[in-house]
Design a protein around this motif. Structure first.
Motif, mmCIF file in Angstrom:
data_model
loop_
_atom_site.group_PDB
_atom_site.id
_atom_site.type_symbol
_atom_site.label_atom_id
_atom_site.label_comp_id
_atom_site.label_asym_id
_atom_site.label_seq_id
_atom_site.Cartn_x
_atom_site.Cartn_y
_atom_site.Cartn_z
ATOM 1 N N UNK A 47 -5.192 -6.268 1.273
ATOM 2 C CA UNK A 47 -5.220 -5.735 2.268
ATOM 3 C C UNK A 47 -4.216 -5.975 3.397
ATOM 4 N N UNK A 48 -3.695 -5.165 3.944
ATOM 5 C CA UNK A 48 -2.465 -5.187 5.076
ATOM 6 C C UNK A 48 -1.116 -5.907 4.420
ATOM 7 N N UNK A 49 -1.154 -5.673 3.199
ATOM 8 C CA UNK A 49 0.119 -6.068 2.515
ATOM 9 C C UNK A 49 0.721 -7.448 3.598
ATOM 10 N N UNK A 50 0.011 -8.661 3.218
ATOM 11 C CA UNK A 50 0.665 -9.791 4.142
ATOM 12 C C UNK A 50 1.966 -9.983 3.832
ATOM 13 N N UNK A 51 2.681 -10.568 4.742
ATOM 14 C CA UNK A 51 4.297 -10.999 4.915
ATOM 15 C C UNK A 51 4.546 -12.019 3.850
#
Length: 180
Positions: A47-51
């Motif tokens: 979720x959120x495509x982490x950095x």
């Protein structure tokens, strides 16, 4: 006070800001790589495509821009903070956008926690030259703490190897079973 840029100039400035590979992200990534941490970028299945995603540590690092994610902005009374200056032109749009981003960030972190992942947020202002090294050292300390805590022996339990089950015995059992 009015905005010193026209609405079309403001639009061009804001549209030119990148979402990936920003300078703060690159600073964090280079530091982690130099310290031996290996990671993936913008993992599409999380979720959120982490950095930065550190699978070994089950940790996601988000490098947030202070403006876009409303650093230190109180959701009740939306005012400028030291590192988050809201433009005067089209203020209602920017306030609602920042509030939506803050809500989404909280939801993403909750979903990651439900999946067993840790989340670390590093703010753009924490990477300014005066405090950058301290921030990055805290990141390494936090990652190591997470690693040790997740893999530690539960309190009060001790692992003991009985004398009859030495390492030689395990190797001998394996050899005997594989010869049959």
């Amino acid at each position: 006070m009015t905005d010193r840029l026209s609405s079309s100039q403001r639009h061009s400035n804001m549209a030119a800001i990148k979402g990936k590979d920003t300078k703060p992200e690159i600073v964090v990534r280079r530091f982690l790589w130099s310290r031996g941490f290996r990671y993936r970028l913008n993992h599409p299945r999380l979720p959120g495509k982490p950095d930065v995603v550190l699978r070994k540590y089950r940790t996601c690092v988000f490098v947030n821009g202070c403006f876009w994610h409303g650093h230190n902005v109180d959701t009740e009374k939306i005012e400028n903070t030291e590192c988050c200056k809201i433009p005067h032109s089209n203020r209602d749009f920017w306030v609602s956008k920042i509030l939506r981003n803050k809500e989404r960030d909280i939801e993403v972190q909750k979903r990651l926690a439900e999946m067993g992942w840790h989340s670390i947020v590093i703010w753009e202002c924490e990477l300014k030259p005066k405090i950058k090294e301290q921030t990055l050292e805290r990141l390494v300390f936090t990652l190591n703490s997470i690693y040790l805590r997740d893999r530690s022996v539960p309190h009060g339990m001790k692992y003991e190897i009985p004398e009859s089950e030495g390492i030689g015995m395990v190797a001998e059992d394996f050899i005997v079973k594989s010869e049959k």
